[in-house]
Each structure stands twice: as C-alpha cells, then as structure tokens.
Design a protein around this motif. Structure first.
Motif, mmCIF file in Angstrom:
data_model
loop_
_atom_site.group_PDB
_atom_site.id
_atom_site.type_symbol
_atom_site.label_atom_id
_atom_site.label_comp_id
_atom_site.label_asym_id
_atom_site.label_seq_id
_atom_site.Cartn_x
_atom_site.Cartn_y
_atom_site.Cartn_z
ATOM 1 N N VAL A 81 0.876 -1.175 0.000
ATOM 2 C CA VAL A 81 0.000 0.000 0.000
ATOM 3 C C VAL A 81 0.911 1.222 0.000
ATOM 4 C CG1 VAL A 81 -1.884 1.213 1.161
ATOM 5 C CG2 VAL A 81 -1.722 -1.288 1.324
ATOM 6 N N PRO A 82 1.274 1.737 -1.193
ATOM 7 C CA PRO A 82 2.183 2.891 -1.256
ATOM 8 C C PRO A 82 1.431 4.172 -0.899
ATOM 9 C CG PRO A 82 2.075 1.669 -3.353
ATOM 10 C CD PRO A 82 0.908 1.260 -2.529
ATOM 11 N N SER A 99 -7.295 0.448 4.058
ATOM 12 C CA SER A 99 -6.631 -0.590 3.264
ATOM 13 C C SER A 99 -6.187 -1.777 4.112
ATOM 14 C CB SER A 99 -5.442 0.003 2.511
ATOM 15 O OG SER A 99 -4.617 0.748 3.380
ATOM 16 N N ILE A 161 -0.975 -4.640 -5.291
ATOM 17 C CA ILE A 161 -0.931 -3.221 -4.924
ATOM 18 C C ILE A 161 -2.340 -2.723 -4.625
ATOM 19 C CG2 ILE A 161 -0.376 -0.882 -5.703
ATOM 20 C CD1 ILE A 161 1.745 -2.088 -7.536
ATOM 21 N N THR A 163 -3.740 0.957 -4.417
ATOM 22 C CA THR A 163 -3.405 2.364 -4.597
ATOM 23 C C THR A 163 -4.668 3.196 -4.414
ATOM 24 O OG1 THR A 163 -2.319 3.950 -6.065
ATOM 25 C CG2 THR A 163 -3.748 2.337 -7.118
ATOM 26 N N SER A 168 -5.278 9.356 -1.170
ATOM 27 C CA SER A 168 -5.284 8.616 0.082
ATOM 28 C C SER A 168 -5.897 9.391 1.236
ATOM 29 C CB SER A 168 -3.854 8.186 0.444
ATOM 30 O OG SER A 168 -3.205 7.624 -0.642
ATOM 31 N N PRO A 174 -9.448 2.380 -2.211
ATOM 32 C CA PRO A 174 -8.293 1.681 -2.767
ATOM 33 C C PRO A 174 -8.644 0.867 -4.010
ATOM 34 C CG PRO A 174 -8.494 1.307 -0.394
ATOM 35 C CD PRO A 174 -9.775 1.931 -0.844
ATOM 36 N N TYR A 209 4.545 6.332 -5.067
ATOM 37 C CA TYR A 209 3.203 5.990 -4.601
ATOM 38 C C TYR A 209 2.173 6.167 -5.704
ATOM 39 C CZ TYR A 209 2.835 11.073 -3.757
ATOM 40 O OH TYR A 209 2.845 12.446 -3.881
ATOM 41 N N HIS A 210 2.609 6.647 -6.879
ATOM 42 C CA HIS A 210 1.728 6.753 -8.044
ATOM 43 C C HIS A 210 1.811 5.493 -8.890
ATOM 44 C CE1 HIS A 210 1.551 11.440 -8.131
ATOM 45 N NE2 HIS A 210 0.641 10.905 -7.344
ATOM 46 N N SER A 211 0.701 5.102 -9.461
ATOM 47 C CA SER A 211 0.664 3.919 -10.322
ATOM 48 C C SER A 211 1.613 4.055 -11.511
ATOM 49 C CB SER A 211 -0.766 3.690 -10.820
ATOM 50 O OG SER A 211 -0.836 2.570 -11.668
ATOM 51 N N LEU A 214 5.134 3.289 -10.373
ATOM 52 C CA LEU A 214 5.277 1.860 -10.063
ATOM 53 C C LEU A 214 5.474 1.060 -11.347
ATOM 54 C CD1 LEU A 214 2.481 1.530 -7.346
ATOM 55 C CD2 LEU A 214 4.950 1.469 -6.965
ATOM 56 N N SER A 307 -6.326 5.552 -13.799
ATOM 57 C CA SER A 307 -5.617 4.658 -12.878
ATOM 58 C C SER A 307 -6.203 3.254 -12.918
ATOM 59 C CB SER A 307 -5.697 5.203 -11.448
ATOM 60 O OG SER A 307 -5.020 6.429 -11.337
#
Length: 504
Positions: A81-82, A99, A161, A163, A168, A174, A209-211, A214, A307
C-alpha cells in the motif's frame, strides 16, 4: 502456472547478474545485488509475519529501498500500500485502516508518529532513515545477508498493490492491482507497444506511490533493462539524468514536459539517447507540443487513460491534432451517453472491499465507465471532452474537492465551502477554495491556511482562498461549480491574473 512478477525479475538476475538494475543518486545495484537484498529483506519480513495476502504500507520517498520492498512483497505474495510521505495525522490513519494494513515501513518521522499514537504495535513497524524508538530499523536487516526461499510460488493473480483514488485522504477508495495487472501493463502495454528490450534504460521521475511510477520502475526490471530513479523531479534533475545515463524511454506527466521545455530554452544538453517519450495525465497544450518536437529528436506520444484501466489510447504528438489517439490493440472502446467506456487487459481487479462501487463502475457488458466525456470519429480516433467526475488535476495529481471542503467547513464562521480548479499554465489547474461567511462572523483566512497546511497533503493545498458573497445554485440548492468558476475567473480578470499562493 504462468510466471509471476518475481519470476520475471529472477530470469534477468540469472541472465545478466552483473548488469546494473537500478540507479538512485550515487547508488548503483546490479541485478545480483538487488536480488540478494530482496531475498535478505524477505527473510526478515517473513520472520516478522509477512506472508501471502499481508497488507504492508510503504510510506517513503523514491529510493532503491522502496523498490527492494516492492520486489520482496511480490516474492512473498504480500500486498503493498504505497502512501505519500506528506500524508499526515488522521488522514494517514484513515488510509491505513481503509486498506487494512498489517505492517508499515516508512520514514522514521512517520513511523514514530504511528508508534507513539499506538496505531500499530512496535513489532509491526520498520523505520527508514533513522531508528524510531523500539521499532525495527531497516538498515539493521542487512548487516548479514540471508539466503531465503518460500515453499510455494505466488500465483500471478495474487493481489499486489492497493493504490488510493483520492490522494489517500478524505474517503479513500483503494484500487486493487494484481501482479498480473502490473505485468500486463509492463509487458503487453509498454514493452510490446513501444518495442522495448533489455538494452533500454528507463527514467522514473514521478513519486513511487503513483501507479505510473510503479509501472515505470517495474518495467525495466521485468525486461532486463536499467531503471534510473529520481528522488524528486526538477527540470534540471530530469535533463541531467537523461544525458548522464543515456536514458532511452520514459513516461512523463504533461506538467513536467512543460517545465522541461522552458528549461531547455536556456540550457543545452545532448539528449539524443532518447527514443521514446510518453506524455501522461493532462493533455499537452499545442504550443508545448510544438516546443517538444523542436527540442527532442525522438518519438513523442500522448496517451489517455485512468488509474483503474491504465493507458487506453495514444498517438504520436504530430498526428491528428485534438485527438488522444486510437485504442491500443488490447483495448475495446465505446461511447455511451457521451461517456468513454472501455475493456482492457490492463484493468484493475476492483475497488477494495467495495463491490457496489466496482459494479457501478462497469456497465452490463463489463465495460469500465471512465467518468470522462468523449467522442469517436469514423476512423476510430478518440476525442476527450472533459470530466464528469468532480476532480481537480493539479501538477498531474488528482485532488478531490470534498476532502478540502470537509476540512474548511469545520470552521464555525464558514457557511459553506466549494473548492474548484482554475486552469493554470504551470500546474494544469490551481486549487481555489471559495467560502461564504455565516451572518455576524468573519472568516480569518490565515487560520484556515494553517489548518490546511496541518491536515492536507502538499498537493491538496489550495493556492488561493476566496470569500464570496454567495454561490450560484441550482433549484435544488446544489452549488453550480462551473458557474462558480466563471464567476471567479471574471472577477479575477478585473484585478489581474491568478497568483499562486495569494489570498483575497
């Protein structure tokens, strides 16, 4: 069983153990060194109780350690969980609880806060940077490297993941990505589309922490390339990294590319290593497209997506002005009641513990409702026309007004608050918090600013606070935000342009 994410990484470890896998600042790790660190960390995490389906929060800036944790969790079958390091206090706690996080690894200041407020037991916390009380210290795990193996291979459809949809905060929702989702986004949606191979060097310039980031950092590690990781984006850092490391491929958000065009007008660099640039997030302005084509001797694509489903369409910047391109080969597109809907191999699994929201996000044929308006022409070109969802995109980050409005509405003197996004050449949109006062009360903007600084993340902070006499409303009493935007812009034109950080 098809290969999972770690299997693909390990293939490259075996193939080119001495090749540089990742670079961050002055630190370089080969595939063999990164593999060794991942296995050592996995041994310690497993000993602490991290196993399949464990939820582990990562609250840290871009670093090789962040990537090591990602790969370790892929190996163990855990879910990461970033979260942004700027997430604070109750909003951080809400995101962690929403989450269902079992463990947290992060910068020592955040870990100290979680420990001191009994959000987690100390044995569930691991500090980075410095020691934090009685919590484990990340660096201590590597005094002696450990050989470690799990007994059962992790299935690719394992959740990998979670996200958050709204930075957040507020009411986080999530999104679930499996290992297979991230593999498909790296291999099918990127390697195959843009003809990448193990000779490619990929720059990662957005927060992990962004898709998007990642995917950017996993991509080279899954295809045998090299990842160059920036701690923080600046135009100079970006350009320096491209030149120094001979970067060949990268994703960039539109505001980054705009900043780079301004920087490059006054500075000279050799960026001929670049083969492909993919512009994501908001659409590029026409004058910026022209500048990019003059600056870079490479192929530049503009893409459209969300996303939840990843990239849906793309086109070369010099083609079909005004369009966001044609659907990628693995995507089915349609327009329904003016809204863009799609089916794709890169789609998310759903919203975590929110089956109702997941179902509402799809039509009866299983197409995802993007919440965006658009049209398709007879040749299959998609034209984006705006957003149906109430969301502000500032600096390529989605900000949901309700999170800010809820905070400001807590002030006794505020009758109502409406947060809007106003177009801005540097940020895409700036956040403007409009407020009406209760009778016999006076709003003190500095007090509201202080509260926002304390409780909101940096990218949620309004650049302007404005007191208005009344809001334009519908017959049902709903604030008409489009009318409010026009009203605010017209008023500001009388006194000059918006200046970020000002109040009135």
């Amino acid at each position: 069983m098809s290969k999972n994410l770690f299997d693909l990484f390990e293939q490259n470890v075996n193939k080119t153990p001495e090749k540089t896998a990742i670079v961050h600042d002055k630190k370089h790790l080969t595939y063999q060194e990164l593999f060794r660190d991942v296995k050592t960390l996995s041994a310690h995490l497993h000993h602490k109780g991290v196993t399949k389906n464990t939820h582990l929060a990562i609250i840290a800036n871009n670093s090789i350690e962040f990537v090591t944790i990602m790969l370790s969790c892929a190996y163990l079958g855990a879910t990461i969980v970033p979260l942004p390091l700027t997430l604070k206090n109750e909003r951080l706690v809400k995101a962690l609880r929403r989450s269902d996080c079992d463990f947290a690894i992060g910068w020592f200041t955040t870990i100290s806060y979680l420990a001191e407020n009994n959000i987690f037991n100390n044995d569930k916390l691991i500090a980075m940077g410095k020691k934090a009380g009685n919590c484990d210290f990340y660096d201590d795990f590597f005094h002696k490297h450990a050989a470690f193996s799990i007994s059962d291979s992790v299935p690719p459809d394992t959740n990998y993941i979670l996200t958050m949809t709204s930075g957040s905060t507020g009411d986080p929702k999530p999104i679930i990505f499996t290992q297979k989702t991230k593999i498909n986004r790296s291999i099918i949606a990127t390697k195959e589309i843009y003809d990448l191979n193990d000779n490619d060097t990929v720059l990662v310039s957005t927060p992990l922490y962004h898709s998007l980031a990642l995917r950017s950092v996993l991509l080279p590690l899954l295809i045998g390339g090299t990842a160059i990781l920036l701690t923080k984006f600046t135009a100079k850092n970006w350009v320096d990294a491209v030149e120094k490391h001979n970067v060949t491929f990268l994703f960039a958000v539109s505001t980054q590319l705009e900043a780079i065009t301004h920087y490059m007008q006054e500075n000279t660099y050799n960026l001929n290593s670049l083969n492909t640039i993919i512009s994501s997030s908001a659409l590029l302005k026409q004058n910026i497209k022209e500048k990019l084509l003059n600056i870079f001797n490479c192929t530049i694509y503009e893409c459209y997506g969300t996303s939840e489903v990843g990239v849906v369409s793309h086109l070369k910047v010099k083609e079909m002005m005004g369009s966001v391109g044609k659907a990628l080969p693995y995507v089915d597109l349609k327009i329904k009641n003016g809204e863009i809907l799609c089916k794709t191999l890169t789609a998310f699994e759903g919203y975590y513990k929110n089956e109702e929201a997941t179902q509402k996000a799809h039509d009866e044929e299983g197409y995802f409702r993007t919440g965006d308006l658009g049209t398709l022409d007879k040749n299959g070109f998609l034209f984006y026309q705006g957003r149906t969802k109430d969301v502000i995109i500032t600096g390529a980050i989605n900000v949901y007004p309700k999170d800010i409005e809820d905070l400001i509405n807590e002030f006794e003197e505020v009758e109502d608050c409406a947060v809007i996004g106003i177009e801005n050449e540097h940020f895409g949109e700036i956040i403007v918090a409009c407020m009406t006062e209760k009778d016999n009360y006076s709003i003190k903007i500095p007090d509201i600013q202080k509260a926002c600084l304390k409780h909101l993340t940096d990218y949620q902070m309004p650049q302007k606070f404005k007191i208005v006499k009344s809001f334009p409303k519908s017959g049902l009493g709903k604030i008409l935000k489009n009318d409010l935007k026009k009203m605010v812009v017209n008023e500001e034109r009388k006194v000059g342009k918006f200046n970020c950080g000002t109040t009135s």
